[in-house]
Design a protein around this motif. Sequence first.
Motif, PDB file in Angstrom:
ATOM      1  N   GLY A  61       0.786  -1.234   0.000  1.00  0.00           N
ATOM      2  CA  GLY A  61       0.000   0.000   0.000  1.00  0.00           C
ATOM      3  C   GLY A  61       0.813   1.278   0.000  1.00  0.00           C
ATOM      4  O   GLY A  61       0.372   2.301  -0.538  1.00  0.00           O
ATOM      5  N   MET A  65       0.229   5.036  -1.680  1.00  0.00           N
ATOM      6  CA  MET A  65       0.210   6.255  -0.849  1.00  0.00           C
ATOM      7  C   MET A  65       1.212   7.275  -1.407  1.00  0.00           C
ATOM      8  O   MET A  65       0.913   8.460  -1.532  1.00  0.00           O
ATOM      9  N   PHE A  85       1.656   5.422  10.822  1.00  0.00           N
ATOM     10  CA  PHE A  85       1.341   5.409   9.393  1.00  0.00           C
ATOM     11  C   PHE A  85       0.878   6.767   8.890  1.00  0.00           C
ATOM     12  O   PHE A  85       1.029   7.073   7.706  1.00  0.00           O
ATOM     13  N   ASN A 133      -7.644   3.794   9.797  1.00  0.00           N
ATOM     14  CA  ASN A 133      -7.421   2.891  10.938  1.00  0.00           C
ATOM     15  C   ASN A 133      -5.911   2.846  11.200  1.00  0.00           C
ATOM     16  O   ASN A 133      -5.166   2.333  10.383  1.00  0.00           O
ATOM     17  N   ASP A 161      -6.069   6.515   3.879  1.00  0.00           N
ATOM     18  CA  ASP A 161      -5.346   5.255   4.058  1.00  0.00           C
ATOM     19  C   ASP A 161      -6.286   4.296   4.789  1.00  0.00           C
ATOM     20  O   ASP A 161      -6.580   4.474   5.970  1.00  0.00           O
ATOM     21  N   SER A 184      -4.385  -2.467   1.106  1.00  0.00           N
ATOM     22  CA  SER A 184      -3.398  -3.495   0.727  1.00  0.00           C
ATOM     23  C   SER A 184      -4.020  -4.875   0.906  1.00  0.00           C
ATOM     24  O   SER A 184      -4.985  -5.050   1.645  1.00  0.00           O
TER      25      SER A 184
HETATM   26  N1  PLP Z   1      -1.108   2.284   6.605  1.00  0.00           N
HETATM   27  C1  PLP Z   1      -1.434   1.487   7.620  1.00  0.00           C
HETATM   28  C2  PLP Z   1      -2.510   1.928   8.541  1.00  0.00           C
HETATM   29  C3  PLP Z   1      -0.759   0.278   7.816  1.00  0.00           C
HETATM   30  O1  PLP Z   1      -1.090  -0.518   8.830  1.00  0.00           O
HETATM   31  C4  PLP Z   1       0.268  -0.088   6.931  1.00  0.00           C
HETATM   32  C5  PLP Z   1       1.012  -1.336   7.119  1.00  0.00           C
HETATM   33  O2  PLP Z   1       1.069  -1.903   8.191  1.00  0.00           O
HETATM   34  C6  PLP Z   1       0.561   0.776   5.880  1.00  0.00           C
HETATM   35  C7  PLP Z   1      -0.150   1.947   5.729  1.00  0.00           C
HETATM   36  C8  PLP Z   1       1.591   0.436   4.906  1.00  0.00           C
HETATM   37  O3  PLP Z   1       1.073  -0.516   4.060  1.00  0.00           O
HETATM   38  P1  PLP Z   1       1.998  -1.542   3.282  1.00  0.00           P
HETATM   39  O4  PLP Z   1       2.789  -2.298   4.299  1.00  0.00           O
HETATM   40  O5  PLP Z   1       0.984  -2.355   2.538  1.00  0.00           O
HETATM   41  O6  PLP Z   1       2.869  -0.738   2.394  1.00  0.00           O
END
Ligand code: PLP
Length: 356
Positions: A61, A65, A85, A133, A161, A184
């Motif tokens: 993800g 972003m 995050f 979240n 997100d 994701s």
């Molecule tokens: N945003 C949140 C709330 C997350 O929990 C995470 C990953 O734990 C991310 C973004 C980042 O996502 P990714 O690990 O899929 O790049």
Amino acid sequence: MAKKLFIPGPVDVRQEVLDAFATPMIGHRTKDISVLQERISDNLRKLFYTENTILLSSSSGTGLMEGAVRSFTAKRAVVFSVGAFGNRWAQLAETNGIPVDKVEVEWGNPTLPAVVDEYLATGKYDVFCVTHNETSTGIMNPVEAISEVRKKYPDVLWLVDAVSSMGGVKIDVDKLGIDVCITSTQKCLGLPPGMSMASVTEEAIEKAKGIKNRGFYFDYVTLHKFVKTKPYQYPTTPSIPHMFALDMQLKYILEEEGQEARYARHAAMAKTTQNWALNNGFELLAGEGYRSNTVTTVKNTRDIDVAALVKEAGAEGYLMSNGYGSLKGKTFRIAHMADRKPEVLQEYLDMLTSKL
Ligand code: PLP
């Protein structure tokens, strides 16, 4: 030996979904792949409650972003951060040279609509970012109330997100008016990591077309063009195994378990976990009304040795999650997401109780 994963992603994946990864390959410029991607998009639109275009990315993800802040910020972005995050959103902007302000609360608190209002009222911003979240703190932000405030600023694009909630909690993207909503595979959707997806409005894409230096791999305009004109293809070679598995899992979520039942199961598991923590003399980091349905962050008010408990849980066959970053030792986290069965969560909680 594989442990049962009680960390907030990656999660345990159903065997038939794992098996789908072994489907023989098809070409990425064929009619077959377009049919597959179209079906995935249609089903994701149901999951996101949106009519918007769905983009896939063969990345986790964070890639989408990064692409979002880059593709959509012409003037200045404001990131409302409630934890690790949220801070990442700001970092993604900064490291791409995009003007950004970060509004960070003390961890454990939510993003309040009045604060969003205050910042957007300055007229300084054309993009604002919210974490639905926050996986580090177990906060679920009040997006309905934020959406009310946002109605006053229709020209400011809203990026959300939803990495650790989409598929576990109802997020009505169109009703809320979210311009870009990102998630994701490895969290509530119950798939292995390596693919992410976003819904995006046509207005946002039109705006992005006028923005320079959007990069290449995560450029929303390019991703959108390939969906619209090829149609339903991906600019580079996608993770086709993820697409097979995602296709299968979306059918399971929508047709076998059902969306409402899935949300109810997540909500019930969250309650069970919160009650377990409170009944065992702990407190919760998130206040009432802002608690996540997918991950609970427990305040270590009993001053237990969290690292030792993680080890003991490991010996019992469970991967437990310590607190995130500065919250390590001061909190620990219990994930209750994806296809986790309530009785397996209960076994895990009973195991933890026996070690306290
Ligand atoms: N945003 C949140 C709330 C997350 O929990 C995470 C990953 O734990 C991310 C973004 C980042 O996502 P990714 O690990 O899929 O790049």
